[in-house]
Design a protein around this motif. Structure first.
Motif, PDB file in Angstrom:
ATOM      1  N   VAL A  73       0.850  -1.188   0.000  1.00 27.11           N
ATOM      2  CA  VAL A  73       0.000   0.000   0.000  1.00 27.11           C
ATOM      3  C   VAL A  73       0.883   1.233   0.000  1.00 27.11           C
ATOM      4  O   VAL A  73       2.043   1.138   0.380  1.00 27.11           O
ATOM      5  N   HIS A 104      -0.658   1.837  -2.876  1.00 30.38           N
ATOM      6  CA  HIS A 104      -1.142   1.419  -4.191  1.00 30.38           C
ATOM      7  C   HIS A 104      -0.853  -0.070  -4.364  1.00 30.38           C
ATOM      8  O   HIS A 104       0.084  -0.446  -5.075  1.00 30.38           O
ATOM      9  N   VAL A 118      -0.638  -3.777  -5.552  1.00 28.28           N
ATOM     10  CA  VAL A 118      -0.676  -4.399  -6.872  1.00 28.28           C
ATOM     11  C   VAL A 118      -0.305  -5.866  -6.718  1.00 28.28           C
ATOM     12  O   VAL A 118       0.542  -6.215  -5.896  1.00 28.28           O
ATOM     13  N   GLN A 128      -4.448  -4.105 -10.278  1.00 24.35           N
ATOM     14  CA  GLN A 128      -4.489  -2.975  -9.359  1.00 24.35           C
ATOM     15  C   GLN A 128      -5.931  -2.529  -9.168  1.00 24.35           C
ATOM     16  O   GLN A 128      -6.816  -2.870  -9.960  1.00 24.35           O
ATOM     17  N   SER A 146      -8.368   4.111  -8.247  1.00 25.05           N
ATOM     18  CA  SER A 146      -8.126   5.023  -7.125  1.00 25.05           C
ATOM     19  C   SER A 146      -9.394   5.273  -6.312  1.00 25.05           C
ATOM     20  O   SER A 146      -9.316   5.657  -5.151  1.00 25.05           O
ATOM     21  N   GLN A 155     -11.119  -2.941  -1.317  1.00 23.65           N
ATOM     22  CA  GLN A 155      -9.904  -3.639  -1.721  1.00 23.65           C
ATOM     23  C   GLN A 155      -9.750  -4.944  -0.944  1.00 23.65           C
ATOM     24  O   GLN A 155      -9.429  -5.993  -1.525  1.00 23.65           O
TER      25      GLN A 155
END
Length: 100
Positions: free
Chosen positions: A20, A22, A24, A40, A43, A50
């Motif tokens: 985190v 972001h 992936v 991914q 946003s 998630q």
């Protein structure tokens, strides 16, 4: 949108994850970083979304793995079992230092 892609996993296939903020998921069908499928989140996805998505994927991968194991076990032959027993005997002899 609709997508269907097929990638054949080679024996050295691997996966790794980025951290985190972001996150992936990289799936490398041939085991090389230069060839990967990157998953991914948009946003706009909340952390709870998630986590829920990751949980669904984790559940499916576990079920996939379990089905492969079940199939392998159902199709295992007596020769396979004998070879596994011989390998285990050799391993145990190696641990004990037995040369006979």
């Amino acid at each position: 949108m609709s997508y269907n892609l097929t990638f054949f996993l080679e024996s050295q296939a691997t996966a790794r994850a980025g951290a985190v903020p972001h996150p992936v998921l990289y799936i490398e069908p041939d085991g090389y970083m230069r060839n990967s499928i990157n998953l991914q989140f948009p946003s706009s996805a909340t952390l709870d979304e998630q986590v829920a998505t990751a949980d669904r994927i984790l559940t499916a991968v576990q079920e996939w793995r379990d089905s492969i194991i079940a199939y392998r076990d159902r199709t295992r032959t007596a020769a396979d079992e004998l070879a596994a027993a011989h390998a285990e005997i050799a391993r145990l002899k190696g641990e004990g230092g037995d040369e006979t």
